[in-house]
Design a protein around this motif. Structure first.
Motif, PDB file in Angstrom:
ATOM      1  N   HIS A 267      -8.115   3.560   1.018  1.00 54.00           N
ATOM      2  CA  HIS A 267      -8.427   3.793   2.234  1.00 54.00           C
ATOM      3  C   HIS A 267      -8.472   5.244   2.749  1.00 54.00           C
ATOM      4  O   HIS A 267      -6.991   5.679   2.467  1.00 54.00           O
TER       5      HIS A 267
ATOM      6  N   SER B  82      -4.069   0.541  -1.798  1.00 51.58           N
ATOM      7  CA  SER B  82      -3.566  -0.769  -1.891  1.00 51.58           C
ATOM      8  C   SER B  82      -3.445  -1.412  -3.242  1.00 51.58           C
ATOM      9  O   SER B  82      -4.087  -1.082  -4.303  1.00 51.58           O
TER      10      SER B  82
ATOM     11  N   GLN C 279     -16.469   7.761  -3.053  1.00 51.19           N
ATOM     12  CA  GLN C 279     -16.480   7.645  -1.558  1.00 51.19           C
ATOM     13  C   GLN C 279     -17.197   8.887  -1.085  1.00 51.19           C
ATOM     14  O   GLN C 279     -17.274   8.874   0.351  1.00 51.19           O
TER      15      GLN C 279
ATOM     16  N   SER D 112       0.777  -1.270  -0.063  1.00 61.57           N
ATOM     17  CA  SER D 112      -0.028  -0.038   0.076  1.00 61.57           C
ATOM     18  C   SER D 112       0.947   1.208  -0.076  1.00 61.57           C
ATOM     19  O   SER D 112       1.864   1.296   0.607  1.00 61.57           O
TER      20      SER D 112
ATOM     21  N   ALA E  16      -4.715   9.212   2.773  1.00 63.58           N
ATOM     22  CA  ALA E  16      -5.376   8.239   1.812  1.00 63.58           C
ATOM     23  C   ALA E  16      -4.237   7.180   1.526  1.00 63.58           C
ATOM     24  O   ALA E  16      -3.216   7.853   1.119  1.00 63.58           O
ATOM     25  N   GLU E  17      -4.520   6.250   1.570  1.00 62.47           N
ATOM     26  CA  GLU E  17      -3.569   4.926   1.272  1.00 62.47           C
ATOM     27  C   GLU E  17      -4.083   4.381   0.231  1.00 62.47           C
ATOM     28  O   GLU E  17      -5.203   3.641   0.250  1.00 62.47           O
TER      29      GLU E  17
ATOM     30  N   LYS F 215     -12.075   7.271  -7.206  1.00 55.76           N
ATOM     31  CA  LYS F 215     -12.086   6.657  -5.838  1.00 55.76           C
ATOM     32  C   LYS F 215     -12.462   7.783  -5.002  1.00 55.76           C
ATOM     33  O   LYS F 215     -13.375   7.389  -4.045  1.00 55.76           O
TER      34      LYS F 215
ATOM     35  N   THR G  22       0.912   5.715   0.347  1.00 56.13           N
ATOM     36  CA  THR G  22       0.155   6.720   0.678  1.00 56.13           C
ATOM     37  C   THR G  22       0.010   7.632  -0.339  1.00 56.13           C
ATOM     38  O   THR G  22       1.384   7.945  -0.799  1.00 56.13           O
TER      39      THR G  22
ATOM     40  N   THR H 293      -7.795  -0.905  -3.569  1.00 53.35           N
ATOM     41  CA  THR H 293      -8.567  -0.299  -2.628  1.00 53.35           C
ATOM     42  C   THR H 293      -8.038   1.033  -2.119  1.00 53.35           C
ATOM     43  O   THR H 293      -6.757   1.022  -1.965  1.00 53.35           O
TER      44      THR H 293
END
Length: 61
Positions: free
Chosen positions: A56, A50, A36, A5, A47-48, A32, A7, A54
């Protein structure tokens, strides 16, 4: 299997340096973020992204 993942957003700013050399598309990150429910990267504290695609997100307070 261990996924990496990266950043990609910190304090409302895209981290282009951390994405360099990875197969990460900035437009995909922006899409993305919108998916969200956020209008802008400015709203994201962290935000990370992956390897599995995904994103996050930790929103600004």
């Amino acid at each position: 299997m261990h996924l990496f993942s990266v950043t990609v957003i910190d304090k409302g700013k895209l981290l282009n340096e951390s994405m360099r050399g990875k197969s990460i598309d900035i437009e995909e990150i922006k899409a993305k973020v919108r998916e969200q429910g956020y209008d802008s990267i400015d709203e994201i504290a962290y935000a990370e992204f992956s390897e599995d695609g995904t994103l996050h997100i930790v929103p600004m307070k």
